[in-house]
Design an enzyme around this catalytic site. Structure first.
Site, PDB file in Angstrom:
ATOM      1  N   ASN A  10       0.869  -1.181   0.000  1.00  0.00           N
ATOM      2  CA  ASN A  10       0.000   0.000   0.000  1.00  0.00           C
ATOM      3  C   ASN A  10       0.908   1.235   0.000  1.00  0.00           C
ATOM      4  OD1 ASN A  10      -1.857   1.997   0.382  1.00  0.00           O
ATOM      5  ND2 ASN A  10      -2.437   1.393   2.467  1.00  0.00           N
ATOM      6  N   LYS A  12       0.047   4.197  -0.302  1.00  0.00           N
ATOM      7  CA  LYS A  12      -0.652   5.376   0.232  1.00  0.00           C
ATOM      8  C   LYS A  12      -0.478   6.551  -0.748  1.00  0.00           C
ATOM      9  CE  LYS A  12      -0.225   3.334   4.737  1.00  0.00           C
ATOM     10  NZ  LYS A  12      -0.141   3.458   6.180  1.00  0.00           N
ATOM     11  N   HIS A  97      -9.596   0.828   4.715  1.00  0.00           N
ATOM     12  CA  HIS A  97      -8.318   1.108   5.389  1.00  0.00           C
ATOM     13  C   HIS A  97      -8.559   2.099   6.530  1.00  0.00           C
ATOM     14  CE1 HIS A  97      -4.254   2.483   6.164  1.00  0.00           C
ATOM     15  NE2 HIS A  97      -3.859   1.352   5.605  1.00  0.00           N
ATOM     16  N   GLU A  99      -7.004   4.588   7.446  1.00  0.00           N
ATOM     17  CA  GLU A  99      -6.827   6.005   7.095  1.00  0.00           C
ATOM     18  C   GLU A  99      -8.050   6.550   6.357  1.00  0.00           C
ATOM     19  OE1 GLU A  99      -2.948   5.554   5.310  1.00  0.00           O
ATOM     20  OE2 GLU A  99      -2.165   5.029   7.281  1.00  0.00           O
ATOM     21  N   GLU A 167      -4.959  -4.642  10.788  1.00  0.00           N
ATOM     22  CA  GLU A 167      -3.982  -3.568  10.979  1.00  0.00           C
ATOM     23  C   GLU A 167      -4.331  -2.774  12.248  1.00  0.00           C
ATOM     24  OE1 GLU A 167      -1.983  -2.400   6.999  1.00  0.00           O
ATOM     25  OE2 GLU A 167      -3.798  -1.219   7.201  1.00  0.00           O
ATOM     26  N   SER A 215       3.678  -1.587  10.427  1.00  0.00           N
ATOM     27  CA  SER A 215       5.133  -1.580  10.630  1.00  0.00           C
ATOM     28  C   SER A 215       5.789  -2.927  10.348  1.00  0.00           C
ATOM     29  CB  SER A 215       5.472  -1.089  12.035  1.00  0.00           C
ATOM     30  OG  SER A 215       4.988   0.234  12.193  1.00  0.00           O
TER      31      SER A 215
HETATM   32  P1  13P Z   1       3.097   0.818   7.622  1.00  0.00           P
HETATM   33  O1  13P Z   1       3.654  -0.478   7.067  1.00  0.00           O
HETATM   34  O2  13P Z   1       3.786   2.026   7.125  1.00  0.00           O
HETATM   35  O3  13P Z   1       2.985   0.734   9.113  1.00  0.00           O
HETATM   36  O4  13P Z   1       1.611   0.943   7.080  1.00  0.00           O
HETATM   37  C1  13P Z   1       0.720  -0.069   7.319  1.00  0.00           C
HETATM   38  C2  13P Z   1      -0.483   0.192   6.518  1.00  0.00           C
HETATM   39  O5  13P Z   1      -1.305   1.030   6.863  1.00  0.00           O
HETATM   40  C3  13P Z   1      -0.620  -0.531   5.258  1.00  0.00           C
HETATM   41  O6  13P Z   1      -1.897  -0.412   4.754  1.00  0.00           O
END
Ligand code: 13P
Length: 256
Positions: A10, A12, A97, A99, A167, A215
């Site tokens: 992802n 983002k 997600h 976010e 997550e 992470s």
């Molecule tokens: P990180 O791997 O940067 O923690 O992000 C996790 C995430 O939100 C993947 O969708």
């Protein structure tokens, strides 16, 4: 039969240029080529999906979108439909997600997005996860509710092999040292399957692919797979670093 592992990148809202996107994609492409038991899904921002779809990539690699509209078409300014995503030759859609949920996406919206994604023949990657944990275990009730509400009234035929990315929000965007412990991940994986069994039956629960995100880096990938008992990862920041992502993919492929 053992399920194939799946690693989802992802990106983002990164990177800023197509040139950089091509570089990152190329790294994933080369790494994916050598894998035997692992599928790789790269989810770039919408604007990069089309140009990247023109690159030749291996059969175990797929493009995905990070989001999709709840609507089929029409006056929905700024939205992108599942049909448009499909037409870009993407096969997967990340749905729910954290976010996006933070921007106001409810379980009901996530449920609609799942339905429309299934209807279009794309594969959703359903994200769930709690904001925080407490000793009383309220996060378990939270996760259960997310699963229940997001899958409510979806036909069981769609749920076979469903991909669920767990997550925990508190573990996202940090370093491997602050990721969730593999033992705790294992507990949650068992819990998710138990909830799925309650809602949709044991066969669907067993067929589900459960991924961990939060992470994941090259340093913790192996123990999360081995002890956490997941079938892959949803990787954020580490998926933008080609060498790092390659190591994660190779780890996922060796652990079968
Ligand atoms: P990180 O791997 O940067 O923690 O992000 C996790 C995430 O939100 C993947 O969708």
């Amino acid at each position: 039969m053992k399920k194939r592992n799946i690693v989802v990148a992802n990106w983002k809202m990164n990177p800023e240029t197509l040139e950089e996107a091509k570089k990152v994609f190329n790294g994933a492409r080369l790494a994916a080529k050598g894998l035997k038991n692992t599928d790789v899904v790269v989810c770039p921002p919408f604007s990069f999906i089309f140009p990247l779809s023109k690159v030749i990539y291996p059969k175990n690699m797929f493009l995905g979108a990070q989001n999709a509209s709840t609507e089929i078409k029409g006056a929905f300014t700024g939205e992108i439909s599942v049909e448009m995503i499909k037409n870009l030759s993407a096969k997967f859609v990340i749905v729910g997600h954290s976010e996006r949920r933070a921007m106001g996406e409810s379980n009901e919206i996530v449920r609609k997005k799942l339905q429309i994604t299934f209807n279009t023949g794309l594969t959703p990657i359903l994200c769930i996860g709690e904001k925080e944990r407490d000793k009383e275990g309220t996060h378990l009730a939270f996760i259960k509710n997310q699963i229940k509400e997001c899958l409510a009234d979806l036909h069981k035929k769609y749920l076979v092999g469903i991909i669920i990315a767990y997550e925990p929000i508190w573990a996202i965007g940090k370093s491997y040292k602050e990721a969730m412990s593999p033992t705790d991940i294992h507990v949650i994986v068992l819990y998710i399957r138990k909830v799925l069994a309650e809602i949709c039956g044991r066969d669907i629960a067993n067929s589900a692919k459960i991924l961990y995100g939060g992470s994941v880096e090259s340093q913790n990938a192996l123990e999360i797979l081995e002890i956490g008992n997941v079938e892959g990862f949803l990787v954020g920041h580490a998926s933008l670093k080609p060498e790092e992502f390659k190591e994660i993919l190779q780890t996922a492929d060796v652990k079968k």
